[in-house]
Design a protein around this motif. Structure first.
Motif, PDB file in Angstrom:
ATOM      1  N   SER A 131       8.411  -2.972   0.911  1.00 19.96           N
ATOM      2  CA  SER A 131       7.518  -2.117   0.134  1.00 19.96           C
ATOM      3  C   SER A 131       7.474  -2.579  -1.319  1.00 19.96           C
ATOM      4  N   HIS A 132       6.309  -2.514  -1.910  1.00 17.12           N
ATOM      5  CA  HIS A 132       6.146  -2.805  -3.330  1.00 17.12           C
ATOM      6  C   HIS A 132       5.252  -1.754  -3.954  1.00 17.12           C
ATOM      7  N   SER A 133       5.443  -1.552  -5.243  1.00 21.93           N
ATOM      8  CA  SER A 133       4.543  -0.675  -5.990  1.00 21.93           C
ATOM      9  C   SER A 133       4.130  -1.419  -7.233  1.00 21.93           C
ATOM     10  N   THR A 134       2.848  -1.591  -7.400  1.00 24.01           N
ATOM     11  CA  THR A 134       2.403  -2.313  -8.597  1.00 24.01           C
ATOM     12  C   THR A 134       0.941  -1.983  -8.889  1.00 24.01           C
ATOM     13  N   GLU A 135       0.482  -2.525 -10.013  1.00 23.23           N
ATOM     14  CA  GLU A 135      -0.889  -2.276 -10.432  1.00 23.23           C
ATOM     15  C   GLU A 135      -1.825  -3.219  -9.672  1.00 23.23           C
ATOM     16  N   PHE A 136      -2.855  -2.646  -9.062  1.00 24.64           N
ATOM     17  CA  PHE A 136      -3.885  -3.456  -8.423  1.00 24.64           C
ATOM     18  C   PHE A 136      -5.107  -3.484  -9.317  1.00 24.64           C
ATOM     19  N   ARG A 137      -5.679  -4.677  -9.467  1.00 28.00           N
ATOM     20  CA  ARG A 137      -6.773  -4.845 -10.421  1.00 28.00           C
ATOM     21  C   ARG A 137      -8.027  -5.289  -9.697  1.00 28.00           C
ATOM     22  N   CYS A 138      -9.050  -4.490  -9.882  1.00 25.19           N
ATOM     23  CA  CYS A 138     -10.340  -4.830  -9.286  1.00 25.19           C
ATOM     24  C   CYS A 138     -11.055  -5.804 -10.219  1.00 25.19           C
ATOM     25  N   ILE A 139     -11.810  -6.718  -9.646  1.00 23.58           N
ATOM     26  CA  ILE A 139     -12.531  -7.694 -10.470  1.00 23.58           C
ATOM     27  C   ILE A 139     -13.582  -6.995 -11.342  1.00 23.58           C
ATOM     28  N   GLU A 140     -13.962  -5.759 -10.943  1.00 17.10           N
ATOM     29  CA  GLU A 140     -14.925  -5.000 -11.740  1.00 17.10           C
ATOM     30  C   GLU A 140     -14.333  -4.517 -13.064  1.00 17.10           C
ATOM     31  N   GLY A 141     -13.003  -4.371 -13.095  1.00 16.42           N
ATOM     32  CA  GLY A 141     -12.386  -3.943 -14.346  1.00 16.42           C
ATOM     33  C   GLY A 141     -11.453  -2.761 -14.233  1.00 16.42           C
ATOM     34  N   TRP A 142     -11.552  -1.965 -13.141  1.00 17.98           N
ATOM     35  CA  TRP A 142     -10.625  -0.850 -13.043  1.00 17.98           C
ATOM     36  C   TRP A 142      -9.326  -1.324 -12.416  1.00 17.98           C
ATOM     37  N   SER A 143      -8.289  -0.523 -12.560  1.00 14.66           N
ATOM     38  CA  SER A 143      -7.007  -0.865 -11.944  1.00 14.66           C
ATOM     39  C   SER A 143      -6.300   0.423 -11.577  1.00 14.66           C
ATOM     40  N   GLU A 144      -5.389   0.328 -10.630  1.00 14.30           N
ATOM     41  CA  GLU A 144      -4.666   1.519 -10.190  1.00 14.30           C
ATOM     42  C   GLU A 144      -3.300   1.103  -9.664  1.00 14.30           C
ATOM     43  N   ASP A 145      -2.289   1.916 -10.013  1.00 12.15           N
ATOM     44  CA  ASP A 145      -0.963   1.669  -9.441  1.00 12.15           C
ATOM     45  C   ASP A 145      -0.976   2.108  -7.987  1.00 12.15           C
ATOM     46  N   MET A 146      -0.499   1.230  -7.133  1.00 11.12           N
ATOM     47  CA  MET A 146      -0.486   1.539  -5.706  1.00 11.12           C
ATOM     48  C   MET A 146       0.822   1.098  -5.094  1.00 11.12           C
ATOM     49  N   GLN A 147       1.287   1.896  -4.135  1.00 12.39           N
ATOM     50  CA  GLN A 147       2.445   1.487  -3.347  1.00 12.39           C
ATOM     51  C   GLN A 147       1.913   1.003  -2.011  1.00 12.39           C
ATOM     52  N   TYR A 148       2.542  -0.008  -1.470  1.00 11.01           N
ATOM     53  CA  TYR A 148       2.087  -0.496  -0.167  1.00 11.01           C
ATOM     54  C   TYR A 148       3.276  -1.062   0.590  1.00 11.01           C
ATOM     55  N   ALA A 149       3.231  -0.915   1.909  1.00 16.99           N
ATOM     56  CA  ALA A 149       4.360  -1.369   2.722  1.00 16.99           C
ATOM     57  C   ALA A 149       3.855  -2.053   3.971  1.00 16.99           C
ATOM     58  N   GLY A 150       4.623  -3.041   4.395  1.00 15.91           N
ATOM     59  CA  GLY A 150       4.267  -3.799   5.588  1.00 15.91           C
ATOM     60  C   GLY A 150       5.151  -5.024   5.668  1.00 15.91           C
ATOM     61  N   ILE A 151       4.679  -6.006   6.399  1.00 15.60           N
ATOM     62  CA  ILE A 151       5.474  -7.226   6.526  1.00 15.60           C
ATOM     63  C   ILE A 151       5.036  -8.219   5.465  1.00 15.60           C
ATOM     64  N   ARG A 152       6.032  -8.756   4.762  1.00 14.32           N
ATOM     65  CA  ARG A 152       5.748  -9.816   3.792  1.00 14.32           C
ATOM     66  C   ARG A 152       5.056 -10.960   4.525  1.00 14.32           C
ATOM     67  N   PHE A 153       3.991 -11.496   3.948  1.00 17.66           N
ATOM     68  CA  PHE A 153       3.232 -12.507   4.677  1.00 17.66           C
ATOM     69  C   PHE A 153       4.099 -13.724   5.022  1.00 17.66           C
ATOM     70  N   SER A 154       4.996 -14.083   4.106  1.00 21.49           N
ATOM     71  CA  SER A 154       5.869 -15.245   4.385  1.00 21.49           C
ATOM     72  C   SER A 154       6.813 -14.935   5.546  1.00 21.49           C
ATOM     73  N   ASP A 155       7.260 -13.671   5.639  1.00 23.72           N
ATOM     74  CA  ASP A 155       8.111 -13.273   6.774  1.00 23.72           C
ATOM     75  C   ASP A 155       7.311 -13.299   8.075  1.00 23.72           C
ATOM     76  N   PHE A 156       6.079 -12.822   7.978  1.00 21.87           N
ATOM     77  CA  PHE A 156       5.200 -12.850   9.154  1.00 21.87           C
ATOM     78  C   PHE A 156       5.050 -14.280   9.667  1.00 21.87           C
ATOM     79  N   MET A 157       4.873 -15.206   8.745  1.00 20.77           N
ATOM     80  CA  MET A 157       4.725 -16.601   9.135  1.00 20.77           C
ATOM     81  C   MET A 157       5.969 -17.135   9.817  1.00 20.77           C
ATOM     82  N   SER A 158       7.141 -16.818   9.233  1.00 19.27           N
ATOM     83  CA  SER A 158       8.358 -17.367   9.844  1.00 19.27           C
ATOM     84  C   SER A 158       8.702 -16.646  11.144  1.00 19.27           C
ATOM     85  N   GLU A 159       8.462 -15.322  11.201  1.00 23.13           N
ATOM     86  CA  GLU A 159       8.733 -14.570  12.440  1.00 23.13           C
ATOM     87  C   GLU A 159       7.894 -15.092  13.601  1.00 23.13           C
ATOM     88  N   LYS A 160       6.627 -15.385  13.295  1.00 22.74           N
ATOM     89  CA  LYS A 160       5.709 -15.802  14.360  1.00 22.74           C
ATOM     90  C   LYS A 160       5.582 -17.318  14.433  1.00 22.74           C
TER      91      LYS A 160
END
Lengths: 207, 248
Positions: free
Chosen positions: B122-151
């Protein structure tokens, strides 16, 4: 006849390069801003008239290319100013700062006080030119803070965070535009000889 | 200020030369402007801007991989902002949701069930839209690098990584491609949760990419296909005049 050498070639070059660079940076900045107009909005017809919708990609193309021209020109100007000593003519002294408001009042004919005409920049010019330089520098710093908020996270934090940096960047633009408006009015008041001297470098003083 | 004594004729000549220079300058500007506006275009923008984007990419990419987007605290349960529904407009296909993986001649598909059981980050950080707005968001799942090594994905026969990862929605209407270094970044996740809740439809249910070191346009929602390739897979916004790299 007697000519007054007012502006060196380097200064004129840097000045005139700045005109298209800053105008296009402001314009492309507005195109970017309009994808998410957080501070100032306009009625729909005005947005329509200026064709500001869906031009974010185009704005970014101009902005992220021209920013380097502004930086290069800024560096050139700073180096030139130090090497030539021009900075002494530009940076206001404490006396200039003290005279800044009285001079403006006198210039606007609000106060009766007269300031003698000299070869030097007057106090208002020094404050305005130095202020414009500082705002340009500020625009570059806050610009980088919103351009690379992860890579330059420390700079973004220094500017108060991503959204604050965006606001400051916008404020710098407004400041520069206000400077530009006053600058143009003053050139207009000063007359053709002054404008002409920014192109040729010289002004005719006496026959 | 220097004064010089001169002849009127010389002064006249001086002025003429200066004005010729000034008009030439204006002509050059008009030429550059015209070239940008109606000159050669590349993927929806002037080739000059395309080279500008690419030069910036080269410069900044060298700094990219190690820097992380600052962690934040995000109030759990807050509804994450939604922007853009391209690729999400059709209903999800019935039955077991499958994610297709394409890597050269290898074509595999993974059921969603085999992904949701992978180790969760899980990570929580600011997400930035190319339009200019941004929002702090938390998100959880499989790290893409872990997904690659697992599969066991993402590497060529010689053991090196492919240069690019492409992602597409199941209907193929939205698609992105991203450089491998950014995909291996520790904050890049295949996420199934945002702000402590399962993804909503327009936040990308059932599985989305979250990559905070790029503008939000790269965080593809509703992942249907993953492509590993040395040739850059197609990218929706990069075909429409935007910077392909879009790194922050």
């Amino acid at each position: 006849m007697l000519l007054k050498h007012k502006h060196s070639l380097s200064l004129r070059l840097s000045h005139w390069l700045n005109v298209p660079i800053i105008l296009m940076l402001v314009w492309s900045g507005i195109l970017i801003y309009w994808a998410y107009p957080a501070y100032i909005s306009m009625p729909a017809w005005a947005v329509e008239k200026f064709n500001l919708h869906h031009r974010l990609a185009e704005g970014m193309g101009w902005h992220f290319t021209l920013m380097w021209a502004l930086i290069a020109n800024g560096i050139f100007f700073v180096i030139y100013s130090f090497v030539s000593g021009h900075w002494r003519a530009l940076v206001p002294t404490s006396r200039d700062l003290k005279n800044f408001i009285p001079f403006i009042l006198s210039d606007l004919r609000i106060s009766k006080r007269k300031f003698p005409e000299t070869d030097e920049y007057n106090p208002a010019q020094k404050v305005a030119y130095t202020g414009a330089l500082i705002m340009g520098f500020g625009a570059v710093i806050t610009g980088f803070a919103i351009f690379k908020p992860v890579l330059l996270g420390w700079l973004t934090a220094l500017c108060g965070g991503y959204q604050t940096a965006r606001f400051l960047h916008f404020a710098m633009m407004i400041g520069l535009v206000l400077f530009l408006i006053v600058h143009l009015i003053q050139v207009g008041r000063s007359g053709w000889a002054t404008f002409q001297s920014m192109i040729s470098g010289y002004e005719h003083e006496q026959d | 200020m220097n004064r010089i004594e001169t002849e009127p004729a010389i002064w006249k000549k001086k002025k003429r030369i200066a004005w010729i220079c000034a008009f030439s300058f204006l002509l050059v500007l008009a030429g550059i402007f015209t070239f940008i506006k109606i000159g050669p275009q590349k993927d929806g923008t002037s080739s000059i801007f395309r080279y500008g984007f690419m030069a910036n990419e080269k410069l900044w990419h060298a700094l990219q991989s190690k820097k992380i987007s600052l962690e934040r605290t995000v109030p759990s349960g807050k509804k994450p902002r939604v922007n853009g529904t391209i690729g999400l407009r059709t209903e999800l296909p019935e039955g077991d949701y499958k994610i297709q993986v394409v890597q050269d001649e290898l074509k595999e598909s993974f059921g969603l069930g085999t992904i949701l059981v992978l180790p969760k980050t899980s990570h929580s950080t600011e997400f930035r839209c190319i339009e200019g707005w941004s929002e702090d968001m938390q998100y959880a799942g499989i790290r893409f690098s872990d997904f690659m090594s697992e599969k066991n994905l993402g590497k060529k026969k010689d053991g090196t990584y492919y240069s690019y990862v492409g992602l597409e929605t199941p209907d193929g209407k939205y698609y992105v491609s991203i450089d491998m270094e950014s995909m291996l970044h520790p904050q890049t996740l295949l996420a199934w949760e945002m702000n402590g809740k399962p993804l909503s439809r327009y936040n990308g249910h059932p599985l989305r990419l979250m990559i905070p070191i790029k503008y939000g346009i790269k965080s593809l929602k509703r992942v249907g296909k993953i492509i590993f390739s040395d040739e850059r897979p197609r990218d929706y916004w990069a075909e429409r005049g935007y910077d392909w790299y879009s790194g922050l």
